[in-house]
Design an enzyme around this catalytic site. Structure first.
Site, PDB file in Angstrom:
ATOM      1  N   CYS A  80      -2.333   0.628   9.800  1.00  0.00           N
ATOM      2  CA  CYS A  80      -3.304  -0.363   9.333  1.00  0.00           C
ATOM      3  C   CYS A  80      -4.278  -0.773  10.442  1.00  0.00           C
ATOM      4  O   CYS A  80      -5.399  -1.194  10.163  1.00  0.00           O
ATOM      5  CB  CYS A  80      -2.611  -1.646   8.874  1.00  0.00           C
ATOM      6  SG  CYS A  80      -1.317  -1.383   7.691  1.00  0.00           S
ATOM      7  N   HIS A 130       0.832  -1.201   0.000  1.00  0.00           N
ATOM      8  CA  HIS A 130       0.000   0.000   0.000  1.00  0.00           C
ATOM      9  C   HIS A 130       0.873   1.261   0.000  1.00  0.00           C
ATOM     10  O   HIS A 130       2.051   1.213   0.359  1.00  0.00           O
ATOM     11  CB  HIS A 130      -0.836   0.047   1.291  1.00  0.00           C
ATOM     12  CG  HIS A 130      -1.946  -0.941   1.359  1.00  0.00           C
ATOM     13  ND1 HIS A 130      -2.169  -1.725   2.471  1.00  0.00           N
ATOM     14  CD2 HIS A 130      -2.915  -1.276   0.466  1.00  0.00           C
ATOM     15  CE1 HIS A 130      -3.224  -2.485   2.258  1.00  0.00           C
ATOM     16  NE2 HIS A 130      -3.704  -2.238   1.050  1.00  0.00           N
TER      17      HIS A 130
HETATM   18  N1  GLY Z   1      -2.357  -8.590   5.257  1.00  0.00           N
HETATM   19  C1  GLY Z   1      -2.849  -7.344   4.888  1.00  0.00           C
HETATM   20  C2  GLY Z   1      -3.289  -7.319   3.470  1.00  0.00           C
HETATM   21  O1  GLY Z   1      -2.694  -7.991   2.640  1.00  0.00           O
HETATM   22  O2  GLY Z   1      -4.237  -6.684   3.138  1.00  0.00           O
END
Ligand code: GLY
Length: 264
Positions: free
Chosen positions: A258, A169
């Protein structure tokens, strides 16, 4: 009026680690399956760290059917009185948004993206007056265009950043210690992608994981433990790093941001 949403991060929504966290998605940082009990302990440490900095934390129940459910950042984008519910880009995560949207409905006007849109909240970084939106394996152009349209109605501009294949991300390699300033991991984003920013702390590539931070009030900033160069650079820039042990959560490609959705 644009920008009325209080960005000082007074209240976080988090979700407990799934009892099936060992099955969480992992491509970038993970070297093995995460150990669920250790991840739960570290998640508690994360919540404690937020609370020690004065953040109120609301904890949602884990979802055994969603190993990645603790990564609530990916489920919604919140600004002003609006919560845009994401359409996660990995099929196993799509249904994580339902309980989140029910909870957010209590406090926000809910907006949904169209079925053609893909968007993980982890691809959205708010810099103080604009949104950087990562185009990635999880976020497509429809998602970017739809979020940009909603944000522009509230007075916020957006800038698209191509997220390289080396990372999951945008938030994995980029965070905002204070309005207008970025912390960025070397070797992932290029200087020309963020040329509009004068204030950038570059983190060495071997400490990439630590480029994801959570800035709180009074210069306090949550930083992942175990990355001494990053800690020093952040201190040198005048911040007070609060170290959080994240090694097990990192095995599932999860970073500090996150694990929270800031709702106040
Ligand atoms: N483990 C977080 C994701 O891949 O979205």
């Amino acid at each position: 009026m644009p920008g009325v949403f209080d960005r000082t991060r007074k209240k976080a929504l988090v979700r407990d680690i799934s009892s099936n966290f060992n099955k969480a998605l992992s491509t970038f940082f993970g070297e093995r399956e995460p150990i669920v009990d250790i991840a739960k302990m570290q998640h508690k440490g994360y919540v404690d760290a937020l609370q020690s900095c004065g953040v109120e934390v609301e904890i949602l129940e884990e979802l055994s059917g969603h190993p990645d459910c603790c990564f609530v950042e990916d489920t919604a984008i919140i600004f002003d009185d609006v919560a845009v519910i994401c359409r996660p880009g990995h099929p196993s995560r799509v249904n994580e948004v339902h309980t989140i949207s029910e909870r957010l409905r209590e406090d926000f006007e809910i907006k949904f993206l169209s079925p053609d849109a893909k968007m993980d909240g982890g691809d959205v970084v708010f810099t103080g007056n604009e949104f950087l939106i990562g185009r990635s394996t999880r976020t497509n152009d429809n998602g970017i265009n739809e979020l940009s349209e909603i944000a522009s109605k509230y007075g916020y501009s957006t800038q698209v950043i191509d997220v390289p294949n080396s990372t999951l991300h945008l938030t994995t390699v980029c965070s905002v210690p204070r309005n207008g300033m970025l912390i960025v991991a070397e070797g992932h984003l290029k200087p020309e992608q963020i040329s509009g920013f004068q204030d950038v702390i570059w983190i060495p590539n071997n400490e990439t994981y630590a480029s994801n931070t959570i800035a709180l009030e009074n210069g306090k900033i949550l930083v992942s433990a175990g990355f001494p160069i990053t800690k020093q650079k952040i201190e040198d820039a005048g911040f007070e790093p609060i170290l959080v042990e994240m090694s097990e959560i990192m095995q599932a490609d999860g970073s500090l941001t996150c694990c929270s959705l800031f709702i106040e």
